[in-house]
Design a protein around this motif. Structure first.
Motif, PDB file in Angstrom:
ATOM      1  N   CYS A 107       0.833  -1.198   0.000  1.00 15.38           N
ATOM      2  CA  CYS A 107       0.000   0.000   0.000  1.00 15.38           C
ATOM      3  C   CYS A 107       0.868   1.249   0.000  1.00 15.38           C
ATOM      4  O   CYS A 107       0.646   2.171  -0.797  1.00 15.38           O
ATOM      5  N   MET A 108       1.864   1.292   0.857  1.00 16.06           N
ATOM      6  CA  MET A 108       2.749   2.457   0.921  1.00 16.06           C
ATOM      7  C   MET A 108       3.462   2.675  -0.406  1.00 16.06           C
ATOM      8  O   MET A 108       3.661   3.816  -0.854  1.00 16.06           O
ATOM      9  N   ALA A 109       3.823   1.572  -1.085  1.00 15.67           N
ATOM     10  CA  ALA A 109       4.529   1.672  -2.362  1.00 15.67           C
ATOM     11  C   ALA A 109       3.668   2.334  -3.427  1.00 15.67           C
ATOM     12  O   ALA A 109       4.187   2.994  -4.338  1.00 15.67           O
ATOM     13  N   ARG A 110       2.352   2.188  -3.324  1.00 19.88           N
ATOM     14  CA  ARG A 110       1.461   2.834  -4.296  1.00 19.88           C
ATOM     15  C   ARG A 110       1.608   4.351  -4.257  1.00 19.88           C
ATOM     16  O   ARG A 110       1.333   5.037  -5.237  1.00 19.88           O
ATOM     17  N   TYR A 111       2.045   4.869  -3.142  1.00 21.01           N
ATOM     18  CA  TYR A 111       2.198   6.309  -2.967  1.00 21.01           C
ATOM     19  C   TYR A 111       3.661   6.747  -3.027  1.00 21.01           C
ATOM     20  O   TYR A 111       3.996   7.870  -2.688  1.00 21.01           O
ATOM     21  N   GLY A 112       4.525   5.809  -3.423  1.00 16.58           N
ATOM     22  CA  GLY A 112       5.927   6.150  -3.614  1.00 16.58           C
ATOM     23  C   GLY A 112       6.802   6.020  -2.387  1.00 16.58           C
ATOM     24  O   GLY A 112       7.934   6.506  -2.381  1.00 16.58           O
ATOM     25  N   PHE A 113       6.305   5.339  -1.335  1.00 19.20           N
ATOM     26  CA  PHE A 113       7.091   5.188  -0.108  1.00 19.20           C
ATOM     27  C   PHE A 113       7.570   3.749   0.060  1.00 19.20           C
ATOM     28  O   PHE A 113       6.827   2.796  -0.209  1.00 19.20           O
ATOM     29  N   THR A 114       8.827   3.621   0.486  1.00 22.32           N
ATOM     30  CA  THR A 114       9.366   2.311   0.839  1.00 22.32           C
ATOM     31  C   THR A 114       9.210   2.135   2.341  1.00 22.32           C
ATOM     32  O   THR A 114       9.695   2.960   3.126  1.00 22.32           O
ATOM     33  N   TYR A 153       3.607   9.687   6.987  1.00 24.97           N
ATOM     34  CA  TYR A 153       2.741   9.495   8.150  1.00 24.97           C
ATOM     35  C   TYR A 153       1.273   9.595   7.743  1.00 24.97           C
ATOM     36  O   TYR A 153       0.423   8.803   8.191  1.00 24.97           O
ATOM     37  N   VAL A 154       0.975  10.565   6.899  1.00 26.40           N
ATOM     38  CA  VAL A 154      -0.400  10.739   6.425  1.00 26.40           C
ATOM     39  C   VAL A 154      -0.876   9.482   5.705  1.00 26.40           C
ATOM     40  O   VAL A 154      -1.993   8.997   5.919  1.00 26.40           O
ATOM     41  N   ALA A 171      -2.553  11.752  -1.725  1.00 25.70           N
ATOM     42  CA  ALA A 171      -1.097  11.713  -1.812  1.00 25.70           C
ATOM     43  C   ALA A 171      -0.746  11.114  -3.163  1.00 25.70           C
ATOM     44  O   ALA A 171      -1.388  10.155  -3.603  1.00 25.70           O
ATOM     45  N   ALA A 172       0.257  11.676  -3.788  1.00 22.84           N
ATOM     46  CA  ALA A 172       0.683  11.220  -5.112  1.00 22.84           C
ATOM     47  C   ALA A 172      -0.493  11.161  -6.074  1.00 22.84           C
ATOM     48  O   ALA A 172      -0.588  10.263  -6.927  1.00 22.84           O
ATOM     49  N   GLY A 173      -1.402  12.103  -5.916  1.00 23.27           N
ATOM     50  CA  GLY A 173      -2.547  12.175  -6.809  1.00 23.27           C
ATOM     51  C   GLY A 173      -3.594  11.105  -6.578  1.00 23.27           C
ATOM     52  O   GLY A 173      -4.469  10.910  -7.422  1.00 23.27           O
ATOM     53  N   CYS A 176      -2.640   3.235   5.225  1.00 24.98           N
ATOM     54  CA  CYS A 176      -2.161   1.916   4.791  1.00 24.98           C
ATOM     55  C   CYS A 176      -2.098   0.920   5.945  1.00 24.98           C
ATOM     56  O   CYS A 176      -2.230  -0.291   5.739  1.00 24.98           O
ATOM     57  N   GLY A 177      -1.896   1.430   7.149  1.00 25.96           N
ATOM     58  CA  GLY A 177      -1.863   0.534   8.301  1.00 25.96           C
ATOM     59  C   GLY A 177      -3.177  -0.192   8.464  1.00 25.96           C
ATOM     60  O   GLY A 177      -3.219  -1.413   8.636  1.00 25.96           O
TER      61      GLY A 177
END
Length: 323
Positions: A79-86, A145-146, A178-180, A188-189
Motif C-alpha cells: 500500500c505504501m509503495a502505491r504512494y511512492g514510499f518504501t 505518516y499521512v 497523496a501522489a494524486g 495503509c496501516g
C-alpha cells in the motif's frame, strides 16, 4: 505490526487415566446450560505440549502467528509503495528459540509446568530465545505518516474517518490525497489489517476466539474442581516453604522474583512449584475442566465459529498467494 482498531463506540503424557466421574461428581447439569460441566478423561500430569483444547482449532500456532504478521506487513508495504514510499516496518521474528513454549501454546496456561525447564531456567520465559527483534525503523516523514495513518500529524487520535472492513472502506472518504491518489480510510496501516482480517462486512472480529478462550479460562478458575486442586497446590507450596501463595500466577510477584526470574532463588521456587503441581495433578485436572468449558462455548457459538474458520482458511490462502 499495525493492530486492529475495530468498532470504536503450553515428557510424554501419562497413560494412566482417572475416571472422569470421580471429578465430575460435584458437577451441575453439564451440557450447554448452567452449572459445572461434566468432564471427559482426566490425564495424570500431562505435558502441556500434549494438551488439546477445542479452541486450538480456531487459534494460530506460533509459526502461523509469525506468518500472518509477515503477510500483514507485506500488505502495508505494498500500500505504501502505491504512494511512492518504501516501508519495511518491524518484522516479527522468523522463528522462536528454545525458550519454554516455543512449540507449546499451553506452556503457561496454568503457570509453569515443565520440570526440566523449571530446573534449568526457573521462571525466565525468555531463556534460549533467538536474536532480538529487528530495531524500529526511522520515524516517518510527515507525508508518509499521512499515508500510513490516514490522518495529519498532530491530529487528535481516533477522529479521522475509518472503516471496520475493506468492503466498507470503499465507501469512506479519508479526505486526504497523496501522489494524486486518495489515501485509504485509516491509512495503509488499517488497509493492511482489513485486507487480511476484515475484507467483508461479515468478517468475524479477530479477537472473537481470544475472547471465548479467555471466558472459558475465567469460568474454569471458578469451578469447584479447580478451586479444590488450587487449594491443594497452595498447601503443598506452604509445606515447601512458600506460604501464602494461592495461585500459580502469583508466585513471581509474591516471592519478589521479577528482577531475577532465572536466578538460584527462582529456580528453587520453580522446582517446588512444578513438583506441587504434579503432586496434586493440577495440569491434568484443570486441563480437563478448561476443555469442558471450551466445549460448551464452542457449542454455544457454533455458527460464528464456523464462519470464523472459513475466514481463517481464506487468510491462509491469501498468505500463500503472496509467496
Amino acid at each position: 505490526m499495525y493492530t486492529s482498531r475495530r468498532r470504536r463506540p503450553a515428557a510424554a503424557p501419562a497413560t494412566v487415566l482417572l475416571a472422569a466421574v470421580l471429578l465430575a461428581g460435584c458437577a451441575g447439569t453439564g451440557g450447554s446450560g448452567g452449572g459445572e460441566p461434566e468432564l471427559g478423561p482426566v490425564e495424570v500430569n500431562p505435558a502441556t505440549a500434549t494438551l488439546s483444547l477445542p479452541m486450538d482449532a480456531y487459534t494460530d500456532t506460533e509459526a502461523e502467528r509469525i506468518r500472518m504478521g509477515q503477510v500483514q506487513q507485506a500488505l502495508v508495504s505494498r500500500c505504501m509503495a502505491r504512494y511512492g514510499f518504501t516501508y519495511e516496518g518491524v518484522r516479527p521474528a522468523e522463528a522462536a528459540g528454545a525458550g519454554a513454549g516455543a512449540e507449546d501454546r499451553h506452556a503457561y496456561l496454568f503457570g509453569l509446568a515443565d520440570p526440566a525447564y523449571a530446573a534449568a531456567h526457573g521462571y525466565d520465559k525468555s531463556a534460549g530465545e533467538g536474536s532480538p527483534a529487528k530495531p524500529a525503523p526511522p520515524p516517518l516523514s510527515d507525508s508518509a505518516y499521512v499515508v500510513m495513518t490516514g490522518e495529519q500529524p498532530g491530529a487528535r487520535s481516533g477522529t479521522a474517518p475509518d472503516a471496520n472492513s475493506e468492503e466498507e472502506a470503499a465507501q469512506v472518504d479519508s479526505g486526504l490525497t497523496a501522489a494524486g491518489q486518495k489515501v485509504p480510510a485509516g491509512g495503509c496501516g488499517r488497509e493492511g489489517y482489513r485486507k487480511l482480517y476484515a475484507p467483508t462486512k461479515d468478517s468475524v472480529d479477530l479477537l472473537f476466539t481470544f475472547g471465548l478462550s479467555s471466558e472459558a479460562h475465567d469460568r474454569s478458575r471458578q469451578d469447584s474442581r479447580v478451586v479444590d486442586v488450587l487449594r491443594k497446590w497452595s498447601s503443598c507450596m506452604d509445606k515447601s516453604g512458600y506460604a501464602g501463595i494461592e495461585s500459580p500466577y502469583d508466585v513471581v510477584e509474591k516471592l519478589g522474583l521479577a528482577d531475577d526470574r532465572g536466578g538460584p532463588k527462582a529456580v528453587t521456587a520453580a522446582k517446588a512449584d512444578v513438583a506441587c503441581k504434579r503432586e496434586v495433578n493440577l495440569v491434568g485436572i484443570w486441563g480437563a475442566v478448561e476443555k469442558a468449558y471450551q466445549e460448551r462455548l464452542v457449542e454455544e457459538h457454533a455458527e460464528t465459529l464456523t464462519l470464523y474458520r472459513k475466514q481463517r482458511e481464506a487468510r491462509f490462502k491469501l498468505a500463500a498467494s503472496l509467496g
